[in-house]
Enzyme design. Structure first.
Site, PDB file in Angstrom:
ATOM      1  N   ALA A 263      47.208  33.671  52.246  1.00  7.14           N
ATOM      2  CA  ALA A 263      47.123  32.230  51.941  1.00  7.14           C
ATOM      3  C   ALA A 263      47.272  32.119  50.430  1.00  7.14           C
ATOM      4  O   ALA A 263      46.318  31.856  49.722  1.00  7.14           O
ATOM      5  CB  ALA A 263      45.806  31.638  52.422  1.00  7.14           C
ATOM      6  N   ALA A 264      48.483  32.320  49.952  1.00 10.96           N
ATOM      7  CA  ALA A 264      48.703  32.775  48.581  1.00 10.96           C
ATOM      8  C   ALA A 264      48.863  31.700  47.505  1.00 10.96           C
ATOM      9  O   ALA A 264      48.601  31.968  46.337  1.00 10.96           O
ATOM     10  CB  ALA A 264      49.938  33.688  48.536  1.00 10.96           C
ATOM     11  N   PRO A 266      48.548  28.867  44.736  1.00 13.73           N
ATOM     12  CA  PRO A 266      49.801  28.847  43.951  1.00 13.73           C
ATOM     13  C   PRO A 266      50.215  30.187  43.352  1.00 13.73           C
ATOM     14  O   PRO A 266      51.109  30.242  42.535  1.00 13.73           O
ATOM     15  CB  PRO A 266      49.479  27.838  42.838  1.00 13.73           C
ATOM     16  CG  PRO A 266      48.008  28.038  42.608  1.00 13.73           C
ATOM     17  CD  PRO A 266      47.403  28.353  43.954  1.00 13.73           C
ATOM     18  N   ASP A 287      52.581  31.275  52.446  1.00 12.51           N
ATOM     19  CA  ASP A 287      51.901  29.985  52.490  1.00 12.51           C
ATOM     20  C   ASP A 287      52.652  29.121  53.484  1.00 12.51           C
ATOM     21  O   ASP A 287      53.865  29.264  53.652  1.00 12.51           O
ATOM     22  CB  ASP A 287      51.866  29.312  51.119  1.00 12.51           C
ATOM     23  CG  ASP A 287      50.910  28.126  51.101  1.00 12.51           C
ATOM     24  OD1 ASP A 287      49.729  28.325  50.758  1.00 12.51           O
ATOM     25  OD2 ASP A 287      51.333  27.014  51.469  1.00 12.51           O
ATOM     26  N   ASP A 333      42.359  34.785  51.161  1.00 12.55           N
ATOM     27  CA  ASP A 333      41.647  33.818  50.328  1.00 12.55           C
ATOM     28  C   ASP A 333      41.823  32.486  51.037  1.00 12.55           C
ATOM     29  O   ASP A 333      42.763  31.745  50.782  1.00 12.55           O
ATOM     30  CB  ASP A 333      42.225  33.796  48.913  1.00 12.55           C
ATOM     31  CG  ASP A 333      41.421  32.903  47.988  1.00 12.55           C
ATOM     32  OD1 ASP A 333      40.189  33.008  47.984  1.00 12.55           O
ATOM     33  OD2 ASP A 333      42.036  32.086  47.277  1.00 12.55           O
ATOM     34  N   CYS A 386      36.372  29.794  48.051  1.00 11.45           N
ATOM     35  CA  CYS A 386      35.800  29.190  46.845  1.00 11.45           C
ATOM     36  C   CYS A 386      34.829  28.085  47.251  1.00 11.45           C
ATOM     37  O   CYS A 386      34.843  26.988  46.708  1.00 11.45           O
ATOM     38  CB  CYS A 386      36.891  28.662  45.913  1.00 11.45           C
ATOM     39  SG  CYS A 386      38.057  27.527  46.688  1.00 11.45           S
TER      40      CYS A 386
END
Length: 449
Positions: A263-264, A266, A287, A333, A386
């Site tokens: 899930a790269a 930006p 993505d 991520d 995050c």
């Protein structure tokens, strides 16, 4: 709003315009960077603009609590409301600007963006607030509502934190969320050493110190990093210190030949992976959105790492069908609520709900279950978010392990050995721990058959 704002160098006016766009759905950091690039502002005015935008968003619930009695029943244009909120923020949260200067500047912005009638209305509201006593949030009887208004955090999130970390930690987290975010950068070690990057930034007038959190991080103050020559030359890239930890946990060495960043966009972690790869090793970055894949490629090009990055549009849940080979390392991520980023993207607090959190947890688990089948024997899978709520963190890992008994949870390790005495294998970074973004990092090892 009149077209003449295009050439404005008034930070208060630009703050109001920026806030109105953010309230309409724009991301605060992207919108603010765009405004700074488009207007030739002095450093001190860039600083005031940034402070007004972030401060007004951060304290919005409290500012609106103060403003509401004075505008009750009146229909305000969105920018007029933002203007009055910025005035309240300067008046009661900044201590270096005289009240008369705040009032005069606010009225001038009202004249520029509106007309004489608007200016008269704004003047009346300001003087009415000056004559009256603002409501005291400390006198709110309900303790959760009092915390919510005082720190401008929605009630559901305050309640969730109280349930998960207790009152003392909740208070500490909430008080930290409205502090100014630090500017952190990652040194592109393929182009510069930390000392060289530091010297380049200091030559442009910025103040730089080493990070206590991440290996290749520097913390920068006193300027706009994205405008620096060091950034443009690809010596550094902007990335929070905590955001560098998931890639550290991957433990990339010269035995790693293939990495999947699932899930790269930006591309911050993608390029971090790429700079650690050796020989002909590559990172495959995916993505779901084509336009975000372009961002990954642009970041890789700026940093001179394009030869290490293969970026393509793909839903991470389709990984098993799309790729036939296994990867030595996989990073998920995951798309998340972003509640660890409230210092940097304060508007998120007003946009997310508990239902969003639960829906995202389902998506995160689906991605994990999907990519796990493409991890090589003895490979390592790092899951990170995050956010700071258990539903998207511990809860997802627990469900994943229940369905994938060939995986085990191992202790997450980082270059600076953060929280080395913790009992949990996972690493939880709260915003008040190191004055960074909140992050969760779990490391999963695939067992031998």
């Amino acid at each position: 709003m009149p077209s003449k704002i295009k050439d404005s160098q008034n930070p208060r006016l630009l703050a109001v315009v920026t806030l109105a766009k953010i309230k309409n759905g724009a991301y605060s950091n992207l919108q603010l960077n765009q405004v700074i690039r488009q207007h030739n502002l002095k450093p001190v005015d860039k600083g005031l603009l940034t402070t007004l935008v972030y401060g007004t968003i951060q304290y919005r619930l409290l500012l609106e609590y103060w403003l509401t009695p004075f505008v009750k029943g009146k229909k305000l244009e969105p920018w007029v409301r933002e203007l009055l909120l910025t005035a309240l923020f300067q008046w009661h949260k900044l201590n270096k600007i005289p009240k008369h200067a705040i009032f005069n500047e606010t009225i001038e912005v009202a004249k520029t963006l509106g007309n004489a009638g608007t200016a008269k209305f704004v003047t009346a509201i300001l003087h009415n607030m000056d004559r009256s006593e603002l409501r005291d949030a400390d006198k709110i009887s309900d303790p959760i509502m009092r915390l919510s208004i005082s720190y401008s955090i929605p009630v559901w999130l305050v309640q969730s934190l109280l349930d998960q970390v207790g009152p003392a930690k909740t208070q500490s987290i909430l008080s930290s969320l409205n502090e100014a975010p630090a500017q952190a950068v990652r040194v592109n070690t393929t182009r510069a050493t930390a000392d060289q990057a530091k010297a380049a930034l200091e030559a442009e007038g910025l103040t730089v110190r080493d990070s206590k959190v991440a290996r290749d991080a520097l913390v920068v103050t006193g300027g706009h990093v994205a405008s620096s020559q060091a950034f443009l030359d690809g010596l550094i890239t902007i990335q929070d210190e905590s955001a560098m930890l998931p890639v550290e946990a991957l433990a990339i060495d010269d035995q790693v030949h293939s990495v999947l960043d699932a899930a790269a966009a930006p591309g911050g972690k993608t390029t971090q992976i790429a700079q650690y790869l050796t020989g002909d090793a590559k990172v495959t970055a995916i993505d779901i959105h084509d336009h975000k894949v372009k961002l990954i490629k642009a970041n890789a090009n700026r940093l001179g790492l394009a030869d290490k990055v293969k970026a393509e549009a793909l839903d991470a849940r389709q990984v098993p069908d799309h790729y036939q080979e296994d990867f030595d390392r996989i990073l998920v991520d995951a798309p998340c609520s972003g509640l660890g980023l409230l210092r940097r993207k304060p508007e998120i607090r007003y946009e997310k709900t508990l239902e969003d959190v639960l829906n995202l947890a389902d998506l995160q688990l689906a991605i994990l279950n999907s990519v796990a089948g493409r991890l090589a024997q003895d490979g390592r899978l790092v899951y990170s978010t995050c956010t700071i709520l258990n539903q998207e963190n511990d809860g997802v890992i627990k469900k994943f392990l229940a369905k994938n008994p060939n995986f085990e949870l191992v202790k997450t390790e980082t270059a600076k050995d953060l929280k080395s005495d913790r009992k949990d294998a996972v690493l939880k970074i709260y915003p008040d721990d190191y004055e960074t973004d909140g992050f969760f990092v779990a490391t999963l090892q695939k067992r031998r058959d």
